[in-house]
Design a protein around this motif. Structure first.
Motif, PDB file in Angstrom:
ATOM      1  N   CYS A  79       0.802  -1.225   0.000  1.00 36.35           N
ATOM      2  CA  CYS A  79       0.000   0.000   0.000  1.00 36.35           C
ATOM      3  C   CYS A  79       0.833   1.273   0.000  1.00 36.35           C
ATOM      4  N   VAL A  80       2.108   1.155   0.306  1.00 36.73           N
ATOM      5  CA  VAL A  80       2.952   2.344   0.473  1.00 36.73           C
ATOM      6  C   VAL A  80       4.140   2.232  -0.473  1.00 36.73           C
ATOM      7  N   ALA A  81       4.374   3.287  -1.254  1.00 32.58           N
ATOM      8  CA  ALA A  81       5.520   3.289  -2.161  1.00 32.58           C
ATOM      9  C   ALA A  81       6.804   3.135  -1.365  1.00 32.58           C
ATOM     10  N   GLY A  82       7.871   2.704  -2.054  1.00 33.96           N
ATOM     11  CA  GLY A  82       9.119   2.394  -1.382  1.00 33.96           C
ATOM     12  C   GLY A  82       9.627   3.509  -0.497  1.00 33.96           C
ATOM     13  N   VAL A  83       9.669   3.237   0.798  1.00 31.67           N
ATOM     14  CA  VAL A  83      10.244   4.191   1.743  1.00 31.67           C
ATOM     15  C   VAL A  83      11.743   3.927   1.772  1.00 31.67           C
ATOM     16  N   LEU A  84      12.522   4.821   1.207  1.00 32.72           N
ATOM     17  CA  LEU A  84      13.954   4.608   1.062  1.00 32.72           C
ATOM     18  C   LEU A  84      14.730   4.968   2.313  1.00 32.72           C
ATOM     19  N   ALA A  85      14.281   5.997   3.034  1.00 30.34           N
ATOM     20  CA  ALA A  85      14.972   6.426   4.252  1.00 30.34           C
ATOM     21  C   ALA A  85      14.068   7.378   5.016  1.00 30.34           C
ATOM     22  N   VAL A  86      14.209   7.394   6.331  1.00 26.51           N
ATOM     23  CA  VAL A  86      13.490   8.367   7.161  1.00 26.51           C
ATOM     24  C   VAL A  86      14.431   8.884   8.239  1.00 26.51           C
ATOM     25  N   GLY A 202      -5.758  13.034  -4.700  1.00 30.63           N
ATOM     26  CA  GLY A 202      -4.407  13.560  -4.778  1.00 30.63           C
ATOM     27  C   GLY A 202      -3.433  12.839  -3.870  1.00 30.63           C
ATOM     28  N   GLN A 203      -3.938  11.923  -3.052  1.00 25.51           N
ATOM     29  CA  GLN A 203      -3.103  11.188  -2.105  1.00 25.51           C
ATOM     30  C   GLN A 203      -2.874   9.743  -2.533  1.00 25.51           C
ATOM     31  N   VAL A 204      -3.493   9.341  -3.618  1.00 26.34           N
ATOM     32  CA  VAL A 204      -3.371   7.973  -4.125  1.00 26.34           C
ATOM     33  C   VAL A 204      -2.600   8.024  -5.441  1.00 26.34           C
ATOM     34  N   TYR A 205      -1.668   7.092  -5.608  1.00 26.46           N
ATOM     35  CA  TYR A 205      -0.835   7.044  -6.815  1.00 26.46           C
ATOM     36  C   TYR A 205      -0.981   5.679  -7.475  1.00 26.46           C
ATOM     37  N   VAL A 206      -0.792   5.677  -8.786  1.00 26.76           N
ATOM     38  CA  VAL A 206      -0.947   4.469  -9.588  1.00 26.76           C
ATOM     39  C   VAL A 206       0.365   4.204 -10.322  1.00 26.76           C
ATOM     40  N   ARG A 207       0.894   2.994 -10.153  1.00 30.03           N
ATOM     41  CA  ARG A 207       2.116   2.613 -10.855  1.00 30.03           C
ATOM     42  C   ARG A 207       2.096   1.120 -11.134  1.00 30.03           C
ATOM     43  N   ASP A 208       2.265   0.763 -12.400  1.00 25.95           N
ATOM     44  CA  ASP A 208       2.330  -0.643 -12.807  1.00 25.95           C
ATOM     45  C   ASP A 208       1.129  -1.442 -12.293  1.00 25.95           C
ATOM     46  N   GLY A 209      -0.042  -0.825 -12.361  1.00 28.27           N
ATOM     47  CA  GLY A 209      -1.260  -1.515 -11.954  1.00 28.27           C
ATOM     48  C   GLY A 209      -1.481  -1.600 -10.456  1.00 28.27           C
ATOM     49  N   ARG A 210      -0.601  -0.966  -9.673  1.00 24.48           N
ATOM     50  CA  ARG A 210      -0.734  -0.991  -8.214  1.00 24.48           C
ATOM     51  C   ARG A 210      -1.100   0.400  -7.704  1.00 24.48           C
ATOM     52  N   TYR A 211      -1.719   0.426  -6.524  1.00 25.93           N
ATOM     53  CA  TYR A 211      -2.117   1.682  -5.895  1.00 25.93           C
ATOM     54  C   TYR A 211      -1.278   1.901  -4.638  1.00 25.93           C
TER      55      TYR A 211
END
Length: 309
Positions: A79-86, A202-211
């Motif tokens: 459900c969450v795009a790759g979190v690379l660092a925080v 505006g808070q939802v993104y679509v990439r390669d068929g995934r949300y």
């Protein structure tokens, strides 16, 4: 915050980004851009050999988003795009590119049906975190549970400088109703959990068929169905041409409720949702009020009081 454009702050942020990219083996290939500057947050775009990555910084009141995203990435990476660092202390986040915003995708397709896939995905995440309220609160996610809402509403009315006296009296007169609706909603027995509180296209993104479900800075611990106030009444009901009431939200409500039906088959979920959609505007007003932005808060309170902005 003025610091977002301060050269010293930008240099510090750029240095952190560079260090994190080096750790990841990613090399920048162009200048850093700053497409988003708001008092509460800023976003930087960093082109790399493997595609753009995104940096986000939040004001102190929203810095918990960094820790929350790290938790979500661990629990529900689908459900969450790759979190690379925080950097949880500074509230800094580095994210992989999440694709296209749902808003632009829907506008291009002229069809809202993608929400029928997004809503049950989000509901399943809420259910997965229902046992983690103590951990969420420990991360700094605001507490807007039903037991706190009436007091939060009263405190908000005390803070609203510039509110016309007649409107203030009317809203104060609704204080008992906030308490009554809170008790009625609690009686359905549904668990309180993570609630995005500003869940729109505006808070939802679509990439390669995934949300991917992003921008959790306004998230709180509250009743899960409070989401429906913004998402159904505030967004989907207005349709693609921004006409209030132009879309029947019933199919979208049914889609959202699917995971809850499986988990709570004996509960009248539609009745609970009906109560929650009205009371959710109180949660949004309390949680989302920004000093100096009275009209936005007034619109949310009118949605509670009148069912219209």
């Amino acid at each position: 915050m003025r610091e977002w454009t301060d050269p010293a702050w930008r240099a510090e942020a750029h240095a952190w980004i560079g260090e994190r990219l080096a750790d990841l083996g990613k090399r920048p290939v162009g200048p850093v851009e700053q497409p988003h500057v708001q008092p509460w947050s800023t976003v930087l775009r960093v082109p790399t050999e493997g595609g753009a990555v995104w940096f986000k910084a939040n004001e102190p009141a929203l810095r918990h988003e960094a820790a929350l995203l790290a938790l979500l990435a661990a629990r529900r990476p689908d459900c969450v795009a790759g979190v690379l660092a925080v950097d949880t202390g500074r509230g800094w986040i580095l994210l992989a590119d999440a694709g296209s915003r749902l808003r632009e995708v829907l506008e291009e397709e002229r069809d809202l049906r993608r929400w029928l896939d997004v809503l049950p995905l989000y509901a399943s995440l809420q259910l997965d975190l229902a046992d983690d309220t103590d951990e969420l609160l420990g991360l700094g996610v605001p507490d807007l549970r039903l037991s706190t809402l009436a007091d939060g509403y009263a405190h908000l009315l005390d803070r609203l400088d510039g509110l016309p006296s007649a409107e203030r009296r009317r809203l104060r007169g609704l204080m008992p109703e906030v308490a009554e609706l809170s008790h009625a909603l609690a009686a359905f027995g549904l668990p309180e959990t993570l609630q995005h509180d500003d869940f729109h296209d505006g808070q939802v993104y679509v990439r390669d068929g995934r949300y991917f479900l992003l921008d959790w800075g306004d998230a709180c611990v509250s009743h899960p169905f409070f989401t429906l106030s913004v998402t159904l009444q505030g967004v989907i009901a207005w349709g693609l041409d921004d006409v209030q009431g132009s879309v029947d939200v019933a199919p979208y409500l049914e889609a959202y409720l699917q995971p809850f039906v499986r988990a709570f088959p004996a509960v009248d979920l539609v009745a609970a949702a009906t109560t929650a959609m009205r009371l959710g505007w109180v949660c949004r007003a309390v949680n989302g009020h920004v000093e100096g932005q009275l009209e936005q808060t007034r619109a949310r309170l009118r949605m509670f009081a009148d069912g219209r902005p």
